[in-house]
Design a protein around this motif. Structure first.
Motif, mmCIF file in Angstrom:
data_model
loop_
_atom_site.group_PDB
_atom_site.id
_atom_site.type_symbol
_atom_site.label_atom_id
_atom_site.label_comp_id
_atom_site.label_asym_id
_atom_site.label_seq_id
_atom_site.Cartn_x
_atom_site.Cartn_y
_atom_site.Cartn_z
ATOM 1 N N ARG A 164 0.829 -1.202 0.000
ATOM 2 C CA ARG A 164 0.000 0.000 0.000
ATOM 3 C C ARG A 164 0.871 1.264 0.000
ATOM 4 O O ARG A 164 0.762 2.145 0.849
ATOM 5 C CB ARG A 164 -0.933 -0.024 1.208
ATOM 6 C CG ARG A 164 -2.034 1.049 1.141
ATOM 7 C CD ARG A 164 -2.978 0.916 2.300
ATOM 8 N NE ARG A 164 -3.762 2.128 2.495
ATOM 9 C CZ ARG A 164 -4.679 2.288 3.463
ATOM 10 N NH1 ARG A 164 -4.924 1.288 4.309
ATOM 11 N NH2 ARG A 164 -5.331 3.420 3.585
ATOM 12 N N ASP A 214 0.172 6.753 -0.352
ATOM 13 C CA ASP A 214 -0.778 5.690 -0.024
ATOM 14 C C ASP A 214 -1.603 5.473 -1.293
ATOM 15 O O ASP A 214 -2.428 6.314 -1.647
ATOM 16 C CB ASP A 214 -1.667 6.131 1.144
ATOM 17 C CG ASP A 214 -2.775 5.128 1.461
ATOM 18 O OD1 ASP A 214 -2.982 4.174 0.688
ATOM 19 O OD2 ASP A 214 -3.465 5.322 2.484
ATOM 20 N N GLN A 216 -4.033 3.733 -2.005
ATOM 21 C CA GLN A 216 -5.487 3.601 -1.885
ATOM 22 C C GLN A 216 -6.148 4.976 -1.768
ATOM 23 O O GLN A 216 -7.330 5.130 -2.040
ATOM 24 C CB GLN A 216 -5.843 2.718 -0.693
ATOM 25 C CG GLN A 216 -5.443 1.264 -0.879
ATOM 26 C CD GLN A 216 -5.920 0.362 0.249
ATOM 27 O OE1 GLN A 216 -6.767 0.749 1.061
ATOM 28 N NE2 GLN A 216 -5.369 -0.834 0.321
#
Length: 358
Positions: A164, A214, A216
């Motif tokens: 991630r 990150d 996501q």
């Protein structure tokens, strides 16, 4: 000593070749890319790694191509100092420079570029050249990177997962900005976590910068250099002025977008007459800053046992026994640092040093 093939002319493959050269062991390197395609991002090398590097590269020459960093300073994204820490002989160098220095000790006849190695499942796991010819070697050292095709062929049950975190890495030549940075490692952190911007001075006019996302929260897809620059300027628009200035003034010809992967569980470091080193054996999350040092120590250790042991399997076993515990420690540290990176800044431990130590 038996004949050795080395697959991959990156840091680990060239380090291995340098150690083999010291012991006058016969080898040949095969690299799938063009020699000119081997430029890229850069590295932090802790003192331990430098001690191994000094064994194969003249220290005076090495120090002409990189820079020792004086201290690490952690900032908020607006420029408030959060923490400072003196650094103990941590060296910054571009990948291009280190590759060239490692290659200078290798005779051109010992490296074949633009050669794709093909795993042959039908003939006891032999490797073939792109024209179908078998590689003539008693030992094959695999150093073809974190997503090694040969490793996946030998260990079919392995699971690789995307981490991630993604990185954008670039180098800028700008003497005025370099003078402002001094010999420091600067890292800016967004208060909500999952977004940083790091700056490393490589020389009087050259800076390595990288941004960690990150993935996501921030969807970065493979895109043109122009679109990537535009995206970066949007994301970092309201940061300390130094950050958008560096992004704006950089040339994006060789910018690198890096999606990070790791093995769910490590494979054995060897099988039959194949042995793995560097990222091919143990991909490390970049938060550890131990990729180069681990590659150097792998190469040193494997060479040592190949010299000492007549039996190849005993040499491989000693190499794995020597190196695997330390690698597992760095993997644990890397995962811890990744979790901390994803947290809001006020929940992160104070004074995080972006290097995994034993």
């Amino acid at each position: 000593m038996k004949k050795i093939a080395v697959v991959g002319a990156g840091i680990s493959g060239l380090s291995m070749a340098n150690y083999l050269e010291k012991h006058k062991i016969d080898y040949h390197i095969y690299e799938r890319r063009n020699k000119k395609d081997l430029a890229g991002h850069g590295f932090l090398i802790p003192k331990e790694g430098m001690d191994y590097l000094y064994q194969i590269i003249d220290p005076d020459i090495l120090l002409q191509h990189g820079n020792f960093l004086r201290k690490y300073t952690q900032y908020s994204h607006t420029g408030k100092i959060l923490a400072e820490k003196e650094l103990d002989h941590v060296f910054a160098i571009s990948r291009h420079s280190l590759i060239n220095l490692l290659a200078q000790n290798i005779s051109p006849e010992k490296i074949t570029y633009e050669e794709t190695i093909i795993p042959d499942e039908l003939q006891n796991g032999k490797l073939k050249l792109s024209d179908g010819t078998d590689i003539n070697a008693d030992i094959t050292i695999i150093s073809d990177g974190s997503r090694s095709r040969i490793r996946r062929n030998l260990f079919k049950d392995e699971t690789m997962r995307m981490v991630r975190e993604s990185e954008v890495v670039n180098i800028i030549q700008n003497k005025e900005i370099a003078e402002v940075i001094d010999n420091d490692f600067m890292k800016f952190h967004h208060k909500e976590g999952g977004l940083t911007f790091g700056i490393l001075k490589l020389s009087d006019d050259t800076i390595l910068w990288y941004s960690q996302f990150d993935n996501q929260k921030y969807m970065i897809n493979e895109c043109s250099a122009e679109n990537l620059k535009k995206y970066m300027l949007e994301v970092f628009e309201n940061w300390h002025p130094l950050v958008p200035e560096i992004i704006q003034k950089s040339n994006y010809k060789n910018v690198h977008l890096w999606n990070v992967y790791e093995l769910e569980e490590l494979n054995p470091f060897y099988k039959d007459n194949f042995v793995f080193i560097g990222d091919a054996a143990h991909p490390l999350i970049p938060f550890t800053s131990q990729g180069v040092t681990s590659a150097l120590k792998d190469s040193f250790s494997l060479t040592k046992y190949l010299v000492e042991e007549e039996n190849i399997q005993k040499a491989f076993n000693k190499y794995e026994t020597d190196r695997k515990p330390e690698i597992e420690h760095h993997i644990r540290n890397g995962r811890t640092l990744l979790k901390q990176f994803l947290l809001p800044l006020h929940q992160q431990p104070e004074n995080i040093l972006p290097i995994s130590y034993k």
